[in-house]
Design a protein around this motif. Structure first.
Motif, PDB file in Angstrom:
ATOM      1  N   UNK A 188       0.817  -1.217   0.000  1.00 31.41           N
ATOM      2  CA  UNK A 188       0.000   0.000   0.000  1.00 31.41           C
ATOM      3  C   UNK A 188       0.848   1.263   0.000  1.00 31.41           C
ATOM      4  N   UNK A 189       2.130   1.131   0.410  1.00 30.71           N
ATOM      5  CA  UNK A 189       3.012   2.302   0.462  1.00 30.71           C
ATOM      6  C   UNK A 189       3.634   2.613  -0.895  1.00 30.71           C
ATOM      7  N   UNK A 190       3.525   1.663  -1.839  1.00 22.83           N
ATOM      8  CA  UNK A 190       4.133   1.869  -3.149  1.00 22.83           C
ATOM      9  C   UNK A 190       3.258   2.783  -4.004  1.00 22.83           C
ATOM     10  N   UNK A 191       3.867   3.721  -4.716  1.00 23.14           N
ATOM     11  CA  UNK A 191       3.082   4.692  -5.502  1.00 23.14           C
ATOM     12  C   UNK A 191       2.667   4.144  -6.861  1.00 23.14           C
ATOM     13  N   UNK A 192       2.302   2.875  -6.901  1.00 23.54           N
ATOM     14  CA  UNK A 192       1.920   2.245  -8.174  1.00 23.54           C
ATOM     15  C   UNK A 192       0.598   1.518  -7.958  1.00 23.54           C
ATOM     16  N   UNK A 193      -0.348   1.770  -8.822  1.00 21.01           N
ATOM     17  CA  UNK A 193      -1.636   1.085  -8.746  1.00 21.01           C
ATOM     18  C   UNK A 193      -1.618  -0.143  -9.653  1.00 21.01           C
ATOM     19  N   UNK A 194      -2.284  -1.211  -9.186  1.00 21.24           N
ATOM     20  CA  UNK A 194      -2.412  -2.395 -10.022  1.00 21.24           C
ATOM     21  C   UNK A 194      -3.349  -2.102 -11.192  1.00 21.24           C
ATOM     22  N   UNK A 195      -3.059  -2.627 -12.378  1.00 19.05           N
ATOM     23  CA  UNK A 195      -3.983  -2.456 -13.499  1.00 19.05           C
ATOM     24  C   UNK A 195      -5.326  -3.116 -13.175  1.00 19.05           C
ATOM     25  N   UNK A 196      -6.374  -2.585 -13.720  1.00 20.03           N
ATOM     26  CA  UNK A 196      -7.702  -3.139 -13.483  1.00 20.03           C
ATOM     27  C   UNK A 196      -7.766  -4.572 -14.004  1.00 20.03           C
ATOM     28  N   UNK A 197      -8.261  -5.462 -13.150  1.00 13.59           N
ATOM     29  CA  UNK A 197      -8.421  -6.855 -13.547  1.00 13.59           C
ATOM     30  C   UNK A 197      -7.203  -7.721 -13.292  1.00 13.59           C
ATOM     31  N   UNK A 198      -6.150  -7.152 -12.685  1.00 12.02           N
ATOM     32  CA  UNK A 198      -4.931  -7.901 -12.406  1.00 12.02           C
ATOM     33  C   UNK A 198      -4.746  -8.038 -10.897  1.00 12.02           C
ATOM     34  N   UNK A 224       4.794  -3.572 -18.231  1.00 10.05           N
ATOM     35  CA  UNK A 224       4.751  -4.702 -19.172  1.00 10.05           C
ATOM     36  C   UNK A 224       3.324  -5.206 -19.363  1.00 10.05           C
ATOM     37  N   UNK A 225       2.545  -5.227 -18.294  1.00  9.87           N
ATOM     38  CA  UNK A 225       1.153  -5.669 -18.396  1.00  9.87           C
ATOM     39  C   UNK A 225       0.351  -4.738 -19.293  1.00  9.87           C
ATOM     40  N   UNK A 226       0.554  -3.454 -19.116  1.00 10.14           N
ATOM     41  CA  UNK A 226      -0.180  -2.476 -19.924  1.00 10.14           C
ATOM     42  C   UNK A 226       0.250  -2.553 -21.386  1.00 10.14           C
ATOM     43  N   UNK A 227       1.552  -2.737 -21.629  1.00 10.00           N
ATOM     44  CA  UNK A 227       2.032  -2.878 -23.002  1.00 10.00           C
ATOM     45  C   UNK A 227       1.459  -4.126 -23.650  1.00 10.00           C
ATOM     46  N   UNK A 228       1.384  -5.202 -22.893  1.00  9.30           N
ATOM     47  CA  UNK A 228       0.852  -6.451 -23.427  1.00  9.30           C
ATOM     48  C   UNK A 228      -0.627  -6.312 -23.764  1.00  9.30           C
ATOM     49  N   UNK A 229      -1.396  -5.704 -22.876  1.00  8.24           N
ATOM     50  CA  UNK A 229      -2.817  -5.524 -23.140  1.00  8.24           C
ATOM     51  C   UNK A 229      -3.043  -4.646 -24.372  1.00  8.24           C
ATOM     52  N   UNK A 230      -2.212  -3.605 -24.546  1.00  5.86           N
ATOM     53  CA  UNK A 230      -2.336  -2.739 -25.715  1.00  5.86           C
ATOM     54  C   UNK A 230      -2.038  -3.495 -27.005  1.00  5.86           C
TER      55      UNK A 230
END
Length: 468
Positions: A188-198, A224-230
């Motif tokens: 929760x302290x990391x400034x990165x949100x999980x992609x929706x559905x992951x 990498x997840x976002x690039x793959x989905x695109x």
């Protein structure tokens, strides 16, 4: 700098070699941390190097640039190191169709890249011929393995520290205890949100990572997840189609001289008996014995074939198969026979009963029921002869296979065939055969010029010996 995570029986030697060539090894195991001076970071890995299940080599998976860099270091180990790039690398994504249903899973068509195996446990609902799935390669297989690469109807991103998956939700840890609970909270302290559905699952290695390393790993995985989905089309098709190859996988087969070179590299770091990797590659049962020998003494000399073979095989009375590797990565079994003679100096005689039909390669002599093939192997030799005898004892000819140095494992003799061979016909005529096949393999890039020259030299020496 490329980072690599290394696991398996070759880890110490490979870690040393990679560090010498400017590749940073990360996520090191406790034994590796104890053997090397300096610190190993718990950072994301660009590349993973893992020993194959049969311990004959390694698989290298990760970024295309990183895999090429690591493979370039290791493929130059010795003259009998072979490299093949995978048609179905880890994390590749396909629209696939079911070709065949088996007892525990289905064979799926991946188009031009071949076939994969989909376990029923990984599929939702009933699986039938012609069904279509969007799948990802989760467990690639080396070309010499009969298994097909395992695919699953999911999307995942792996880094050694974490798995980001469309088949999960929320945050979890592949461990239990107080530190695992802390890890979930630290996310929760990391400034990165999980992609929706992951969903995110931290691996055990992450228990030792600091917040910066966790943040870097998660940030890279999300990108990498976002690039793959695109990259993937929204709609699945019912035609086998290659959709994305985000990572590369390369396979390296280690021959006997390669394992000796790995011994030399390991010896620069830790006490290493002659034949350390050769012995551990033979059978998992030998690992503890090797570790014990190295812990209580400073072994030196030659590979102790007699001691290793006497303890683990092969010895007289054992059954032994002939595992005939090819420079294109295939592995053929030429048959299985009985060990009739064994010598602690590394010699084994194998006898096989032959079935009638056809003729013996290059000899032009008919195969008949009751024929016996007598093959004489010697550990480390670049050739081996097989003499064919009729049921009444007559000699039908001798075929000498030219190959990479033979290794006599407990259940098989292994080598890579070098195409060119030498024959002696029943009338005593001696010939070198299949030189054109060797030339074609060199032209196709399957056999190096150095290895081809070695094969020709060995064939010439065998020809002279048989002609006397």
């Amino acid at each position: 700098m490329t980072t690599a995570r290394v696991r398996g029986i070759y880890t110490t030697a490979i870690t040393h070699l990679l560090e010498e060539h400017g590749v940073e090894v990360v996520q090191a195991s406790e034994p590796i941390r104890e053997r090397f001076d300096g610190e190993f970071a718990v950072d994301p890995a660009d590349v993973t190097v893992e020993t194959t299940r049969d311990r004959q080599g390694v698989g290298i998976s990760g970024t295309h640039e990183g895999v090429d860099e690591v493979a370039a270091v290791l493929e130059s180990l010795a003259i009998d190191t072979f490299r093949w790039d995978a048609d179905t690398p880890r994390s590749a994504v396909f629209d696939a169709t079911v070709d065949e249903t088996l007892g525990g899973g289905a064979v799926v068509d991946l188009g031009d890249r071949g076939r994969g195996y989909l376990s029923y446990d990984d599929a939702n609902g009933y699986v039938d011929d012609g069904d279509s799935y969007r799948v990802q390669v989760t467990d690639p297989t080396p070309p010499w393995d009969d298994d097909r690469p395992r695919v699953e109807p999911t999307l995942e991103i792996r880094s050694g520290l974490l798995v980001l998956s469309r088949s999960r939700s929320g945050v979890s840890v592949a461990a239990s205890g107080e530190r695992a609970s802390e890890l979930v909270g630290m996310t929760d302290l990391l400034p990165i949100d999980l992609p929706e559905g992951w969903g995110l699952r931290w691996q055990r290695a992450a228990l030792e990572a600091d917040l910066d390393a966790m943040g870097t790993a998660l940030e890279r995985a999300v990108e990498r997840a976002e690039e793959l989905e695109d990259e993937l089309p929204a709609e699945e098709t019912d035609t086998p189609t290659e959709l994305a190859i985000p990572e590369a996988t390369t396979w390296l087969w280690f021959g006997r001289e390669s394992r000796t070179a790995l011994d030399e590299a390991r010896r620069e770091v830790e006490t290493t008996m002659p034949g350390h990797h050769r012995t551990k590659a033979a059978t998992r049962a030998a690992s503890a014995a090797v570790d014990f020998v190295e812990a209580v003494c400073d072994p030196s000399g030659e590979f102790p074939f007699g001691a290793v073979s006497g303890q683990f095989g092969p010895t007289s009375g054992d059954r032994l198969s002939i595992d005939h590797g090819k420079p294109d990565g295939r592995l053929l079994t030429l048959g299985t026979g009985d060990v009739t003679e064994w010598d602690p100096d590394g010699k084994v005689t194998l006898e096989r009963r032959m079935r009638g039909g056809g003729s013996y390669d290059a000899l032009g002599v008919s195969k008949e029921d009751g024929d016996v093939a007598v093959t004489k192997f010697r550990e480390g030799r670049w050739w081996y002869p097989t003499t064919y005898r009729g049921s009444e004892g007559s000699t039908k000819g001798t075929y000498v296979n030219i190959c990479t140095p033979v290794e006599l494992f407990p259940d098989s003799a292994r080598y890579v065939d070098l195409y060119v061979d030498v024959i002696r016909l029943p009338d005593g005529t001696v010939e070198v055969v299949d030189e054109d096949e060797l030339e074609a393999a060199v032209a196709d890039g399957l056999v190096s010029d150095e290895l081809a020259e070695k094969a020709r030299s060995v064939a010439s020496a065998v020809e002279r010996a048989l002609s006397k």
